[in-house]
Scaffold this motif. Structure first.
Motif, PDB file in Angstrom:
ATOM      1  N   ILE A   1      87.874 106.881 -33.156  1.00 48.73           N
ATOM      2  CA  ILE A   1      87.806 105.512 -32.618  1.00 48.73           C
ATOM      3  C   ILE A   1      89.076 104.744 -32.966  1.00 48.73           C
ATOM      4  N   GLU A   2      89.513 104.867 -34.226  1.00 50.13           N
ATOM      5  CA  GLU A   2      90.735 104.180 -34.634  1.00 50.13           C
ATOM      6  C   GLU A   2      91.935 104.650 -33.813  1.00 50.13           C
ATOM      7  N   ASN A   3      92.001 105.964 -33.540  1.00 51.51           N
ATOM      8  CA  ASN A   3      93.110 106.500 -32.737  1.00 51.51           C
ATOM      9  C   ASN A   3      93.109 105.908 -31.329  1.00 51.51           C
ATOM     10  N   MET A   4      91.912 105.868 -30.716  1.00 51.20           N
ATOM     11  CA  MET A   4      91.827 105.339 -29.348  1.00 51.20           C
ATOM     12  C   MET A   4      92.209 103.856 -29.325  1.00 51.20           C
ATOM     13  N   GLU A   5      91.678 103.092 -30.276  1.00 47.56           N
ATOM     14  CA  GLU A   5      91.970 101.659 -30.335  1.00 47.56           C
ATOM     15  C   GLU A   5      93.457 101.418 -30.581  1.00 47.56           C
ATOM     16  N   SER A   6      94.047 102.211 -31.475  1.00 46.23           N
ATOM     17  CA  SER A   6      95.469 102.055 -31.792  1.00 46.23           C
ATOM     18  C   SER A   6      96.340 102.341 -30.581  1.00 46.23           C
ATOM     19  N   ARG A   7      96.001 103.419 -29.845  1.00 46.80           N
ATOM     20  CA  ARG A   7      96.786 103.769 -28.652  1.00 46.80           C
ATOM     21  C   ARG A   7      96.799 102.631 -27.633  1.00 46.80           C
ATOM     22  N   LEU A   8      95.608 102.074 -27.368  1.00 45.60           N
ATOM     23  CA  LEU A   8      95.541 101.006 -26.369  1.00 45.60           C
ATOM     24  C   LEU A   8      96.274  99.751 -26.838  1.00 45.60           C
ATOM     25  N   LYS A   9      96.105  99.377 -28.100  1.00 46.65           N
ATOM     26  CA  LYS A   9      96.760  98.172 -28.605  1.00 46.65           C
ATOM     27  C   LYS A   9      98.281  98.309 -28.579  1.00 46.65           C
ATOM     28  N   GLN A  10      98.794  99.514 -28.907  1.00 49.18           N
ATOM     29  CA  GLN A  10     100.248  99.723 -28.909  1.00 49.18           C
ATOM     30  C   GLN A  10     100.848  99.574 -27.517  1.00 49.18           C
ATOM     31  N   THR A  11     100.031  99.774 -26.478  1.00 45.78           N
ATOM     32  CA  THR A  11     100.536  99.623 -25.105  1.00 45.78           C
ATOM     33  C   THR A  11     100.038  98.332 -24.457  1.00 45.78           C
ATOM     34  N   GLY A  12      99.606  97.376 -25.292  1.00 51.10           N
ATOM     35  CA  GLY A  12      99.234  96.051 -24.778  1.00 51.10           C
ATOM     36  C   GLY A  12      97.842  95.957 -24.216  1.00 51.10           C
ATOM     37  N   GLY A  13      96.965  96.897 -24.586  1.00 45.06           N
ATOM     38  CA  GLY A  13      95.605  96.872 -24.070  1.00 45.06           C
ATOM     39  C   GLY A  13      94.599  96.408 -25.113  1.00 45.06           C
ATOM     40  N   HIS A  14      93.324  96.330 -24.685  1.00 45.50           N
ATOM     41  CA  HIS A  14      92.228  95.939 -25.572  1.00 45.50           C
ATOM     42  C   HIS A  14      91.162  97.026 -25.539  1.00 45.50           C
ATOM     43  N   PHE A  15      90.519  97.260 -26.675  1.00 43.03           N
ATOM     44  CA  PHE A  15      89.526  98.323 -26.803  1.00 43.03           C
ATOM     45  C   PHE A  15      88.343  97.779 -27.597  1.00 43.03           C
ATOM     46  N   LYS A  16      87.132  97.966 -27.045  1.00 47.75           N
ATOM     47  CA  LYS A  16      85.935  97.508 -27.740  1.00 47.75           C
ATOM     48  C   LYS A  16      84.847  98.561 -27.602  1.00 47.75           C
ATOM     49  N   LEU A  17      84.240  98.961 -28.712  1.00 43.47           N
ATOM     50  CA  LEU A  17      83.180  99.969 -28.706  1.00 43.47           C
ATOM     51  C   LEU A  17      81.919  99.386 -29.336  1.00 43.47           C
ATOM     52  N   GLU A  18      80.787  99.592 -28.658  1.00 52.25           N
ATOM     53  CA  GLU A  18      79.494  99.178 -29.185  1.00 52.25           C
ATOM     54  C   GLU A  18      78.556 100.369 -29.151  1.00 52.25           C
ATOM     55  N   SER A  19      77.859 100.595 -30.254  1.00 52.59           N
ATOM     56  CA  SER A  19      76.925 101.710 -30.302  1.00 52.59           C
ATOM     57  C   SER A  19      75.980 101.527 -31.474  1.00 52.59           C
ATOM     58  N   ALA A  20      74.872 102.229 -31.371  1.00 52.21           N
ATOM     59  CA  ALA A  20      73.916 102.294 -32.470  1.00 52.21           C
ATOM     60  C   ALA A  20      73.192 103.618 -32.357  1.00 52.21           C
TER      61      ALA A  20
END
Length: 648
Positions: free
Chosen positions: A617-636
């Protein structure tokens, strides 16, 4: 069957005198039906008959059959419309035109219901739903599902109604059909005394209607909205929240819409306003407020003025309940009126209510009690027949699914048999692919020396490819070649083992190639995303994709395309490894340069929003943020995964 509609559109009919005559006739039909002009309708019937006798195109024949049913519904008994619908059905069967056949069945269901033959009507609804699903006719599927869901509600099969309506909603029908499906679901919830769910579906309907007409509404649409609010008020009433119901109903009856429409003798407006007055009377009576009798009299006067016997039957049943403990004689007289009107308008529920009241109020109740019992038995018999028909429908659906699975298994066996003749070709293809990959690996290593900034990433990629080639492909290929040398390949067991092994090696080789090949850029990027998603579909996991073909990928920079692709790839890999999901929905939505991508699955979810075994999850979020994107994950745990990705 297939659709054999005439390939030429209306523009090619412009010079056709038969088509011109049909259009003129249809215009007259519309005006004459609205004006109840039987003399003119008789002329249009004769014109329609003459046009049908000509050798018309298929498209025109379909239009003429539909026009003929319209005329007959005003001019002749209902049996005539049913007979014409059966003619249309036979024509569609002879032409092997599935689209027209499903339309004919839908119309037969409608006309049989109008004639009071509800079981026959349901059977045609079942048939039209099955065929509409097979030919992907989403609109007819939704319309027939609406009719069937309402019909099942009528016989108190609320679970069946909910299932039918929900299946239709999954296909995302047009808003007009959505509103009716929401209504059917709300009525099913109310039938089960689940008024909280009823309010939910009413709120969904109100929200959709207001979103469709955000600026202004026509009078009919305003009436639709007020009807929904009236139903919502009665939902509050059933839940015991009488003050909320009172507030909604008082606002409705005081609205300025009603007086001009009543003055203009708008029958629908008068009917709905009378219902609101009656509901307000019920609420005020429950709250022990002044005014219920006056409101009831106003409602009666309005309905009497437009001779609406159907609504009057329900009104008199309510009035009889009101007088029941105040004036038994008056209550009995009103109940008799309710019974007469209910029978005249074929309202079984109101007839039962009136018979029950008369059984309790009459000094000689025997006849009413016997009539009540006879009607109850008839209803129970009809409900049993309807439930049996629904069970047959479900059986047919399940049997069709099982048959499709069997056909899929047979297809796989045939494919394995065909691969026997392609063993050598597969050997050669695998060898060439491996050589190309090894050559590509060397080339990448040489280029890596000149690209210091990307050296670490390239080294990791090449190391992973090399390891997979050695561990997964080279060793397995060598073992397979050894097996081919040491065993007789003319035995079925050895041959099947060899085929399965080679097919597995081939697929893994292809996947390695796809995962590490360069991605197309710009407008062609969508095809790469579609191909990626298709790799993760299986018998156990269905992946639905919405909006992919509407995205203008050239508006998204190349480096962002690359990042989005890798994030989607990682989500799909994690889904396959960990989630156990049977359904995944990926939605693409673009507004200008803003791109939103959502991922949802029904898997077992992520405890603590963490992927097992790593920091994915951290990898996916980091990739998007580095290219100017936003990432949000919700789960239970046990509730699937919900991911939103946004650029722009």
């Amino acid at each position: 069957m297939h659709s054999c509609s005439d390939p030429s559109g209306p523009s090619e009919h412009n010079q056709d005198p038969i088509y011109t005559a049909y259009l003129e006739n249809d215009s007259i039909v519309t005006k004459a039906r609205k004006a109840y002009d039987k003399k003119t309708l008789q002329k249009t019937w004769e014109t329609n008959t003459e046009l049908l006798r000509n050798n018309t195109t298929d498209t025109l024949a379909i239009a003429l059959y539909k026009q003929r049913m319209k005329i007959a519904s005003r001019l002749y008994p209902r049996d005539s419309s049913i007979a014409i619908a059966h003619e249309y059905e036979r024509w569609a069967m002879a032409k092997k035109d599935s689209s027209s056949l499903v339309d004919a069945w839908f119309r037969l269901a409608f006309y049989y219901k109008k004639s009071g033959e509800v079981n026959t009507s349901r059977n045609y609804d079942y048939k039209s739903i099955r065929l509409a699903r097979d030919i992907n006719d989403t609109l007819t599927f939704a319309k027939a599902s609406i009719n069937l869901a309402n019909s099942l509600n009528d016989i108190q099969n609320y679970g069946g109604s909910q299932k039918i309506a929900t299946e239709a909603l999954v296909l995302d029908p047009p808003d007009a059909q959505k509103l009716k499906l929401y209504s059917a679901l709300g009525n099913a919830s109310a039938g089960q005394e689940n008024y909280k769910d009823k309010l939910y579906w009413l709120d969904k309907s109100i929200e959709l209607l207001q979103a469709t007409y955000p600026d202004s509404m026509s009078t009919p649409k305003r009436i639709d909205l007020y009807v929904l609010k009236n139903n919502k008020a009665m939902g509050f009433f059933r839940m015991g929240e009488n003050r909320k119901a009172l507030e909604v109903l008082e606002d409705l009856v005081e609205d300025t819409l009603w007086l001009p429409e009543i003055a203009n003798k708008n029958k629908r407006a008068i009917t709905e306003y009378a219902r609101m007055l009656l509901n307000l009377a019920k609420v005020k009576y429950q709250l022990e407020m002044d005014g219920p009798q006056e409101l009831t009299r106003q409602s009666e006067a309005l309905l009497t003025a437009i001779d609406n016997k159907k609504e009057l039957a329900g009104l008199y049943a309510e009035m009889s309940e009101f007088y029941r403990y105040r004036d038994a004689v008056t209550a009995r007289k009103i109940a008799l009126r309710a019974l007469d009107y209910a029978r005249a308008t074929s309202q079984t529920d109101t007839e039962l209510k009136a018979l029950r009241l008369l059984t309790e109020l009459s000094p000689r109740p025997k006849a009413y009690a016997m009539a009540y019992q006879e009607l109850t038995d008839s209803i129970q018999s009809e409900m049993t027949q309807a439930r049996d028909a629904y069970a047959r429908y479900q059986y047919d659906v399940d049997r069709t699914r099982a048959r499709n699975l069997q056909l899929a298994d047979q297809t796989r066996i045939q494919q394995l048999e065909l691969r026997d003749s392609r063993i050598r070709s597969i050997f050669l293809a695998i060898t060439v692919v491996i050589l190309l990959m090894v050559g590509s690996l060397g080339y990448r290593l040489l280029r890596a020396r000149a690209r210091l900034k990307q050296a670490e990433e390239v080294r990791k990629t090449e190391s992973a490819i090399s390891k997979r080639i050695h561990d997964e492909l080279a060793n397995d290929l060598y073992n397979t070649m050894t097996f081919a040398e040491l065993n007789a390949l003319n035995t079925p067991e050895h041959k099947e083992y060899l085929l399965n092994t080679l097919d597995d090696i081939y697929k893994r080789t292809r996947n390695v190639s796809r995962e590490n090949a360069g991605l197309p850029q710009g407008a062609e990027f969508g095809e790469a995303v579609s191909s990626l998603i298709s790799q993760y579909r299986s018998r156990d996991t269905n992946i639905l994709v919405r909006g992919l073909n509407t995205v203008k990928w050239e508006l998204l920079e190349d480096y962002r395309q690359q990042t989005l692709y890798r994030v989607l790839q990682e989500l799909l890999v994690n889904m396959r490894k960990h989630s156990g999901a049977s359904l995944v929905v990926i939605t693409f939505k673009q507004e200008g340069k803003k791109l939103q991508v959502s991922y949802k699955d029904n898997g077992k979810g992520l405890p603590g929003n963490r992927i097992p075994g790593g920091g994915g999850i951290e990898n996916m979020e980091s990739r998007l943020k580095q290219t100017g994107g936003h990432f949000k994950l919700e789960s239970a745990e046990g509730k699937g995964v919900n991911v939103a990705m946004i650029y722009g």
